[in-house]
Scaffold this motif. Structure first.
Motif, PDB file in Angstrom:
ATOM      1  N   MET A   1       0.854  -1.174   0.000  1.00  0.00           N
ATOM      2  CA  MET A   1       0.000   0.000   0.000  1.00  0.00           C
ATOM      3  C   MET A   1       0.904   1.242   0.000  1.00  0.00           C
ATOM      4  O   MET A   1       1.841   1.339   0.771  1.00  0.00           O
ATOM      5  CB  MET A   1      -0.888  -0.032   1.246  1.00  0.00           C
ATOM      6  N   SER A   2       0.595   2.197  -0.864  1.00  0.00           N
ATOM      7  CA  SER A   2       1.424   3.400  -0.950  1.00  0.00           C
ATOM      8  C   SER A   2       1.177   4.292   0.262  1.00  0.00           C
ATOM      9  O   SER A   2       0.097   4.257   0.868  1.00  0.00           O
ATOM     10  CB  SER A   2       1.125   4.157  -2.237  1.00  0.00           C
ATOM     11  N   PRO A   3       2.175   5.115   0.601  1.00  0.00           N
ATOM     12  CA  PRO A   3       2.007   6.003   1.753  1.00  0.00           C
ATOM     13  C   PRO A   3       0.802   6.939   1.608  1.00  0.00           C
ATOM     14  O   PRO A   3       0.175   7.311   2.592  1.00  0.00           O
ATOM     15  CB  PRO A   3       3.307   6.800   1.792  1.00  0.00           C
ATOM     16  N   GLU A   4       0.482   7.327   0.372  1.00  0.00           N
ATOM     17  CA  GLU A   4      -0.611   8.264   0.124  1.00  0.00           C
ATOM     18  C   GLU A   4      -1.992   7.655   0.363  1.00  0.00           C
ATOM     19  O   GLU A   4      -2.998   8.361   0.297  1.00  0.00           O
ATOM     20  CB  GLU A   4      -0.521   8.826  -1.298  1.00  0.00           C
ATOM     21  N   THR A   5      -2.052   6.348   0.616  1.00  0.00           N
ATOM     22  CA  THR A   5      -3.341   5.718   0.916  1.00  0.00           C
ATOM     23  C   THR A   5      -3.436   5.288   2.380  1.00  0.00           C
ATOM     24  O   THR A   5      -4.445   4.717   2.781  1.00  0.00           O
ATOM     25  CB  THR A   5      -3.580   4.499  -0.002  1.00  0.00           C
ATOM     26  N   GLN A   6      -2.413   5.584   3.155  1.00  0.00           N
ATOM     27  CA  GLN A   6      -2.400   5.231   4.574  1.00  0.00           C
ATOM     28  C   GLN A   6      -3.298   6.180   5.370  1.00  0.00           C
ATOM     29  O   GLN A   6      -3.393   7.374   5.050  1.00  0.00           O
ATOM     30  CB  GLN A   6      -0.972   5.291   5.132  1.00  0.00           C
ATOM     31  N   PRO A   7      -3.947   5.683   6.419  1.00  0.00           N
ATOM     32  CA  PRO A   7      -4.852   6.535   7.213  1.00  0.00           C
ATOM     33  C   PRO A   7      -4.188   7.805   7.756  1.00  0.00           C
ATOM     34  O   PRO A   7      -4.798   8.876   7.748  1.00  0.00           O
ATOM     35  CB  PRO A   7      -5.299   5.618   8.355  1.00  0.00           C
ATOM     36  N   ARG A   8      -2.953   7.706   8.201  1.00  0.00           N
ATOM     37  CA  ARG A   8      -2.248   8.872   8.760  1.00  0.00           C
ATOM     38  C   ARG A   8      -2.097   9.960   7.699  1.00  0.00           C
ATOM     39  O   ARG A   8      -2.315  11.147   7.966  1.00  0.00           O
ATOM     40  CB  ARG A   8      -0.886   8.416   9.268  1.00  0.00           C
ATOM     41  N   TYR A   9      -1.716   9.568   6.494  1.00  0.00           N
ATOM     42  CA  TYR A   9      -1.560  10.513   5.389  1.00  0.00           C
ATOM     43  C   TYR A   9      -2.908  11.132   5.025  1.00  0.00           C
ATOM     44  O   TYR A   9      -3.033  12.347   4.862  1.00  0.00           O
ATOM     45  CB  TYR A   9      -0.941   9.824   4.175  1.00  0.00           C
ATOM     46  N   LEU A  10      -3.926  10.307   4.889  1.00  0.00           N
ATOM     47  CA  LEU A  10      -5.247  10.785   4.500  1.00  0.00           C
ATOM     48  C   LEU A  10      -5.821  11.730   5.547  1.00  0.00           C
ATOM     49  O   LEU A  10      -6.434  12.748   5.216  1.00  0.00           O
ATOM     50  CB  LEU A  10      -6.186   9.608   4.246  1.00  0.00           C
ATOM     51  N   GLN A  11      -5.619  11.416   6.828  1.00  0.00           N
ATOM     52  CA  GLN A  11      -6.066  12.300   7.903  1.00  0.00           C
ATOM     53  C   GLN A  11      -5.322  13.626   7.827  1.00  0.00           C
ATOM     54  O   GLN A  11      -5.921  14.690   7.973  1.00  0.00           O
ATOM     55  CB  GLN A  11      -5.834  11.646   9.260  1.00  0.00           C
TER      56      GLN A  11
ATOM     57  N   ARG B   1       5.443  14.421   1.983  1.00  0.00           N
ATOM     58  CA  ARG B   1       4.633  13.412   2.668  1.00  0.00           C
ATOM     59  C   ARG B   1       4.767  13.573   4.181  1.00  0.00           C
ATOM     60  O   ARG B   1       3.777  13.527   4.922  1.00  0.00           O
ATOM     61  CB  ARG B   1       5.049  12.007   2.235  1.00  0.00           C
ATOM     62  N   TYR B   2       6.001  13.778   4.668  1.00  0.00           N
ATOM     63  CA  TYR B   2       6.208  13.972   6.109  1.00  0.00           C
ATOM     64  C   TYR B   2       5.433  15.198   6.602  1.00  0.00           C
ATOM     65  O   TYR B   2       4.886  15.197   7.701  1.00  0.00           O
ATOM     66  CB  TYR B   2       7.685  14.169   6.449  1.00  0.00           C
ATOM     67  N   LEU B   3       5.422  16.252   5.790  1.00  0.00           N
ATOM     68  CA  LEU B   3       4.723  17.482   6.140  1.00  0.00           C
ATOM     69  C   LEU B   3       3.228  17.227   6.330  1.00  0.00           C
ATOM     70  O   LEU B   3       2.597  17.807   7.212  1.00  0.00           O
ATOM     71  CB  LEU B   3       4.945  18.533   5.044  1.00  0.00           C
ATOM     72  N   ILE B   4       2.678  16.363   5.537  1.00  0.00           N
ATOM     73  CA  ILE B   4       1.262  16.012   5.679  1.00  0.00           C
ATOM     74  C   ILE B   4       1.057  15.089   6.871  1.00  0.00           C
ATOM     75  O   ILE B   4       0.154  15.303   7.688  1.00  0.00           O
ATOM     76  CB  ILE B   4       0.741  15.365   4.385  1.00  0.00           C
ATOM     77  N   GLU B   5       1.908  14.079   6.997  1.00  0.00           N
ATOM     78  CA  GLU B   5       1.701  13.065   8.031  1.00  0.00           C
ATOM     79  C   GLU B   5       1.939  13.582   9.448  1.00  0.00           C
ATOM     80  O   GLU B   5       1.099  13.362  10.332  1.00  0.00           O
ATOM     81  CB  GLU B   5       2.619  11.863   7.778  1.00  0.00           C
ATOM     82  N   PHE B   6       3.080  14.229   9.679  1.00  0.00           N
ATOM     83  CA  PHE B   6       3.415  14.601  11.056  1.00  0.00           C
ATOM     84  C   PHE B   6       2.669  15.841  11.550  1.00  0.00           C
ATOM     85  O   PHE B   6       1.839  15.743  12.454  1.00  0.00           O
ATOM     86  CB  PHE B   6       4.923  14.724  11.254  1.00  0.00           C
TER      87      PHE B   6
END
Length: 133
Positions: free
Chosen positions: A1-11, A40-45
């Protein structure tokens, strides 16, 4: 699963859109060619982990960010994004000006003056935007 489809990223992406709208998306897109992992880190963290926490509302978080970026004194582009974000989440112009003035006490007059200049620019740009129904 790509990082862009992970719940943390989507949230995080949903929170970024809620706070910053298109300005936040432009910041992330501007990193795609040079540092996609950083984007991606900027979105996730910050947005997926920190902004999504229940301890503070978005108004309080943006007031804190505006104060911190003003105090840093070297983050004008980010300050402008967060000044607009503060407006987006309901912080008034008067409250923003008071926060910036408060920074004169803790970060010095130059930092407060630079913050007020950035706010003037953000407010003027907001005034130029057409009203949407």
């Amino acid at each position: 699963m790509s990082p862009e489809t992970q719940p943390r990223y989507l949230q995080g992406l949903a929170k970024l859109r809620e706070i910053d709208g298109h300005a936040g998306e432009r910041v992330v897109a501007s990193l795609a060619d040079i540092a996609p992992d950083f984007a991606r880190y900027l979105i996730e963290f910050p947005f997926g982990d920190i902004y999504s926490r229940p301890g503070l509302d978005l108004r309080s978080r943006e007031i804190a960010v505006v104060a911190a970026l003003t105090a840093l004194g070297n983050a004008t582009p980010q300050l402008k994004v967060h000044l607009q974000a503060a407006l987006n989440v309901g912080v008034t112009r008067e409250e923003i000006v008071e926060v910036l003035m408060q920074m004169a006490v803790y970060a010095g007059f130059p930092a407060a003056l630079n913050g007020l200049t950035a706010a003037r620019e953000v407010f003027a740009a907001a005034d130029e935007q057409p009203m949407t129904a």
